[in-house]
Design a protein around this motif. Structure first.
Motif, PDB file in Angstrom:
ATOM      1  N   LEU A 425      63.554  12.109  85.030  1.00 33.70           N
ATOM      2  CA  LEU A 425      62.924  13.386  83.276  1.00 33.70           C
ATOM      3  C   LEU A 425      64.123  13.840  82.468  1.00 33.70           C
ATOM      4  O   LEU A 425      63.766  14.402  81.443  1.00 33.70           O
ATOM      5  CB  LEU A 425      62.259  14.009  83.716  1.00 33.70           C
ATOM      6  CG  LEU A 425      60.525  13.350  84.132  1.00 33.70           C
ATOM      7  CD1 LEU A 425      60.253  14.785  84.576  1.00 33.70           C
ATOM      8  CD2 LEU A 425      59.669  12.918  83.586  1.00 33.70           C
ATOM      9  N   VAL A 426      65.366  13.256  83.238  1.00 35.03           N
ATOM     10  CA  VAL A 426      66.756  13.871  82.091  1.00 35.03           C
ATOM     11  C   VAL A 426      67.390  12.532  81.837  1.00 35.03           C
ATOM     12  O   VAL A 426      67.966  12.059  81.778  1.00 35.03           O
ATOM     13  CB  VAL A 426      67.477  14.391  83.624  1.00 35.03           C
ATOM     14  CG1 VAL A 426      68.169  15.155  83.508  1.00 35.03           C
ATOM     15  CG2 VAL A 426      66.707  15.601  84.572  1.00 35.03           C
ATOM     16  N   SER A 427      68.282  13.005  80.224  1.00 31.02           N
ATOM     17  CA  SER A 427      68.797  12.232  79.709  1.00 31.02           C
ATOM     18  C   SER A 427      69.314  12.817  78.489  1.00 31.02           C
ATOM     19  O   SER A 427      69.490  14.731  78.256  1.00 31.02           O
ATOM     20  CB  SER A 427      67.475  11.599  78.567  1.00 31.02           C
ATOM     21  OG  SER A 427      66.574  12.684  77.668  1.00 31.02           O
ATOM     22  N   GLY A 428      70.176  12.271  77.999  1.00 31.58           N
ATOM     23  CA  GLY A 428      70.762  13.470  76.918  1.00 31.58           C
ATOM     24  C   GLY A 428      72.322  12.019  76.230  1.00 31.58           C
ATOM     25  O   GLY A 428      72.712  11.162  76.849  1.00 31.58           O
ATOM     26  N   THR A 429      72.578  12.787  75.343  1.00 32.23           N
ATOM     27  CA  THR A 429      73.465  12.303  74.404  1.00 32.23           C
ATOM     28  C   THR A 429      74.068  12.306  73.753  1.00 32.23           C
ATOM     29  O   THR A 429      74.626  14.106  74.093  1.00 32.23           O
ATOM     30  CB  THR A 429      73.042  11.514  73.255  1.00 32.23           C
ATOM     31  OG1 THR A 429      72.102  12.125  72.532  1.00 32.23           O
ATOM     32  CG2 THR A 429      71.844  10.438  73.965  1.00 32.23           C
ATOM     33  N   PHE A 430      75.519  11.922  74.012  1.00 31.99           N
ATOM     34  CA  PHE A 430      77.055  12.531  72.984  1.00 31.99           C
ATOM     35  C   PHE A 430      76.522  13.195  71.970  1.00 31.99           C
ATOM     36  O   PHE A 430      77.333  13.736  70.669  1.00 31.99           O
ATOM     37  CB  PHE A 430      77.816  11.845  73.019  1.00 31.99           C
ATOM     38  CG  PHE A 430      79.044  12.141  74.158  1.00 31.99           C
ATOM     39  CD1 PHE A 430      79.227  13.655  74.305  1.00 31.99           C
ATOM     40  CD2 PHE A 430      79.592  11.782  74.994  1.00 31.99           C
ATOM     41  CE1 PHE A 430      80.260  13.829  75.278  1.00 31.99           C
ATOM     42  CE2 PHE A 430      80.660  11.753  75.779  1.00 31.99           C
ATOM     43  CZ  PHE A 430      80.514  13.283  76.370  1.00 31.99           C
ATOM     44  N   PHE A 431      75.157  12.282  70.435  1.00 33.74           N
ATOM     45  CA  PHE A 431      75.307  12.546  69.475  1.00 33.74           C
ATOM     46  C   PHE A 431      74.400  13.178  69.467  1.00 33.74           C
ATOM     47  O   PHE A 431      73.739  13.004  70.180  1.00 33.74           O
ATOM     48  CB  PHE A 431      75.103  11.623  68.422  1.00 33.74           C
ATOM     49  CG  PHE A 431      73.776  10.470  68.985  1.00 33.74           C
ATOM     50  CD1 PHE A 431      72.677  10.928  68.552  1.00 33.74           C
ATOM     51  CD2 PHE A 431      73.698   9.274  69.768  1.00 33.74           C
ATOM     52  CE1 PHE A 431      71.276  10.774  68.937  1.00 33.74           C
ATOM     53  CE2 PHE A 431      72.197   9.327  70.251  1.00 33.74           C
ATOM     54  CZ  PHE A 431      71.441   9.679  69.914  1.00 33.74           C
ATOM     55  N   HIS A 432      74.111  14.218  68.070  1.00 37.52           N
ATOM     56  CA  HIS A 432      73.283  15.310  67.796  1.00 37.52           C
ATOM     57  C   HIS A 432      72.067  14.354  66.951  1.00 37.52           C
ATOM     58  O   HIS A 432      72.638  13.866  65.572  1.00 37.52           O
ATOM     59  CB  HIS A 432      73.786  16.271  67.496  1.00 37.52           C
ATOM     60  CG  HIS A 432      74.324  17.298  67.701  1.00 37.52           C
ATOM     61  ND1 HIS A 432      74.578  17.582  68.720  1.00 37.52           N
ATOM     62  CD2 HIS A 432      76.024  16.529  67.930  1.00 37.52           C
ATOM     63  CE1 HIS A 432      75.771  18.817  68.558  1.00 37.52           C
ATOM     64  NE2 HIS A 432      76.760  17.690  68.661  1.00 37.52           N
ATOM     65  N   ALA A 433      70.681  14.662  67.394  1.00 34.97           N
ATOM     66  CA  ALA A 433      69.567  13.779  66.223  1.00 34.97           C
ATOM     67  C   ALA A 433      69.020  14.693  64.895  1.00 34.97           C
ATOM     68  O   ALA A 433      69.043  15.852  65.412  1.00 34.97           O
ATOM     69  CB  ALA A 433      68.578  13.945  67.362  1.00 34.97           C
ATOM     70  N   ILE A 434      69.760  13.542  64.094  1.00 36.91           N
ATOM     71  CA  ILE A 434      69.175  14.125  62.466  1.00 36.91           C
ATOM     72  C   ILE A 434      67.808  13.637  62.323  1.00 36.91           C
ATOM     73  O   ILE A 434      66.881  15.158  62.292  1.00 36.91           O
ATOM     74  CB  ILE A 434      70.179  14.073  61.905  1.00 36.91           C
ATOM     75  CG1 ILE A 434      71.523  14.930  62.046  1.00 36.91           C
ATOM     76  CG2 ILE A 434      70.314  14.728  60.378  1.00 36.91           C
ATOM     77  CD1 ILE A 434      73.125  14.837  61.047  1.00 36.91           C
ATOM     78  N   ALA A 435      67.024  12.973  61.951  1.00 38.70           N
ATOM     79  CA  ALA A 435      66.006  12.255  61.909  1.00 38.70           C
ATOM     80  C   ALA A 435      65.739  10.882  62.154  1.00 38.70           C
ATOM     81  O   ALA A 435      66.776  10.302  63.015  1.00 38.70           O
ATOM     82  CB  ALA A 435      66.589  12.557  60.336  1.00 38.70           C
ATOM     83  N   ARG A 436      64.643  10.844  62.174  1.00 39.03           N
ATOM     84  CA  ARG A 436      64.362   9.868  62.455  1.00 39.03           C
ATOM     85  C   ARG A 436      64.382   8.811  61.399  1.00 39.03           C
ATOM     86  O   ARG A 436      64.942   9.081  60.112  1.00 39.03           O
ATOM     87  CB  ARG A 436      62.312   9.348  62.605  1.00 39.03           C
ATOM     88  CG  ARG A 436      62.202  10.590  64.113  1.00 39.03           C
ATOM     89  CD  ARG A 436      60.951  10.821  64.578  1.00 39.03           C
ATOM     90  NE  ARG A 436      59.515  11.050  63.431  1.00 39.03           N
ATOM     91  CZ  ARG A 436      58.675  10.869  63.688  1.00 39.03           C
ATOM     92  NH1 ARG A 436      57.766  10.284  64.974  1.00 39.03           N
ATOM     93  NH2 ARG A 436      57.808  11.326  62.812  1.00 39.03           N
ATOM     94  N   THR A 437      64.215   7.694  61.656  1.00 43.36           N
ATOM     95  CA  THR A 437      64.598   6.243  60.698  1.00 43.36           C
ATOM     96  C   THR A 437      63.477   4.970  60.998  1.00 43.36           C
ATOM     97  O   THR A 437      64.119   4.833  62.505  1.00 43.36           O
ATOM     98  CB  THR A 437      65.859   6.316  60.430  1.00 43.36           C
ATOM     99  OG1 THR A 437      66.458   5.358  59.151  1.00 43.36           O
ATOM    100  CG2 THR A 437      66.641   5.574  61.836  1.00 43.36           C
ATOM    101  N   SER A 438      63.555   4.319  60.400  1.00 44.19           N
ATOM    102  CA  SER A 438      62.753   2.381  60.624  1.00 44.19           C
ATOM    103  C   SER A 438      63.696   2.022  60.259  1.00 44.19           C
ATOM    104  O   SER A 438      63.555   0.488  60.585  1.00 44.19           O
ATOM    105  CB  SER A 438      62.246   2.179  59.709  1.00 44.19           C
ATOM    106  OG  SER A 438      62.347   2.277  58.375  1.00 44.19           O
TER     107      SER A 438
END
Length: 439
Positions: A425-438
């Protein structure tokens, strides 16, 4: 009624935009004007100064990362909550990435889209009449971006002001401010930009001093007269990041502070409750929450304290046994096995993911990111796509053995491969999410 707005731009970073913006924001607040600050592009730190100056949450307006509907909705929200909005440009006014028209991420996109005037801050140290050539270049570079006035910054003398100012005004561009050179006005910096507002021992005193300087140096009435209505049309929040849970345990202190204001605000508007905790105070996540979020920040400056924070470590490990945990950038690094600080000392981190990172061999990673999730996580379901931004100096020093979380590409769509990590259940990324997109 919509607010009136102006963009504070410059030829480059380091020209003094932030000091002018913060001082102007507080000067307007002193007049009883309900004023809000905004920042073009992906910046966590300046919105904190805007909030400190105005008492109102700031907002990021990112023409690349945010679909037009979300961009318009956030701009309209800012305009509806204030009488005036001062938008600070990131980097240089026209600096963005090659992209479809209006989606470069540059502040100039906002000027075109909303018909907003630009107040150009020129650092004229080391030049005089040449400043007029720079101003003329900005005024003619794009007919859809109107340079409404100039603020001369870091002047050495009254003669210096007259030489530069007269040359610019001869072009028909009004000079509405002249700020003398004063090193004490400069805000302290570190490797990711300015030191955060919350870390200053007496930030309000510094903001008051900036306001004093701007009241002496700028013609505030003329600046107000240059502003134009901010009236976005057709905005909606469908692309906003949905809350990852109903009750969100959010790490929030000097090591974990990089959460975009619009993200937290939308989570609350959607009905979620944010329950903050401080790892640096050795607090763990509230066990009644259903998801834990570790934002980015400066864990590398506090690695020893985090390694010694037994309650935090035990509490988060217990939380992760049966509830999702997600980390971005600094939060992602703390989820790993270890973090090597700038002095080369290794500190044990949470060990919930397999990677280790180092600041001893710094390498800048910077840019917009397109990401497609390869698995379900607190960031969203598998197959969903988000846009975000990456800015850090850490390097991976041990290869990860976890499953990757995302397929990423740069801002122009060039593939960068698999990235991030997921274990249980643990996750991570180096990038910061800003918005959803298609896309």
């Amino acid at each position: 009624m919509s607010a009136r707005a102006i963009i504070i731009g410059a030829p480059r970073s380091g020209s003094g935009k932030t000091s002018v913006t913060i001082g102007l924001l507080r000067a307007l607040r002193r007049r009883g004007i309900a004023v809000a600050g905004a920042k073009s592009g992906p910046d966590y730190i300046d919105p904190g100064f805007h909030k400190a100056a105005t008492g109102r949450d700031g907002v990021n307006l990112d023409s690349w990362a945010m679909p037009p509907g979300l961009l318009g909705a956030l701009a309209a929200e800012a305009a509806n909550d204030a009488d005036a909005v001062v938008i600070e440009s990131a980097m240089g006014l026209f600096d963005g990435i090659p992209a479809e028209p209006g989606r470069s991420g540059a502040a100039a996109d906002l000027a075109r889209l909303y018909g907003l005037p630009v107040l150009l801050v020129l650092d004229v140290s080391g030049q005089s009449q040449t400043a007029a050539a720079i101003a003329k270049g900005f005024a003619t570079y794009d007919p859809q971006v109107r340079i409404a006035g100039v603020v001369l910054n870091r002047l050495g003398s009254e003669r210096h002001r007259k030489l530069a100012g007269d040359a610019i005004e001869a072009l028909g561009i009004p000079v509405v401010g002249a700020v003398m050179r004063d090193p004490t006005l400069t805000l302290p910096e570190r490797h990711l930009g300015l030191v955060q507002a919350g870390e200053h021992a007496d930030i309000d005193t510094h903001i008051e001093r900036l306001a004093d300087v701007m009241e002496r140096s700028l013609d505030i009435d003329r600046v107000l007269g240059l502003m134009m209505p901010l009236e976005p049309q057709g905005g909606d929040f469908s692309a906003a990041l949905p809350p990852p849970g109903q009750r969100i345990a959010l790490a929030d202190d000097q090591a974990f502070s990089f959460l975009y204001p619009h993200v937290a605000r939308h989570w609350r508007k959607a009905g979620a409750e944010i329950v903050p905790f401080s790892p640096l105070a050795d607090e763990g996540p509230n066990q009644s929450c259903d998801v834990c979020w570790l934002p980015g920040g400066y864990p590398e400056l506090h690695a020893g304290r985090l390694a010694a924070a037994g309650n935090f470590r035990a509490g988060l490990r217990e939380f992760a046994e049966n509830r999702p945990v997600h980390g971005e950038c600094g939060g992602f690094m703390v989820l790993g096995e270890g973090l090597v600080d700038a002095d080369g000392e290794r500190h044990q981190m949470l060990g919930l993911l397999s990677h280790a990172t180092s600041f001893a061999r710094r390498k800048m990673n910077l840019g917009y990111r397109r990401a497609k999730l390869t698995a379900d996580s607190a960031l969203g379901p598998a197959g969903s796509q988000v846009r975000g931004h990456e800015f850090h100096y850490a390097q991976m020093i041990e290869p990860r053995t976890d499953e990757p979380l995302v397929e990423i590409a740069d801002g122009q769509g060039n593939p960068l491969g698999l990235s991030g990590g997921r274990r249980g259940l643990v996750s991570g990324t180096f990038f910061h999410a800003i918005a959803r997109t298609s896309t």
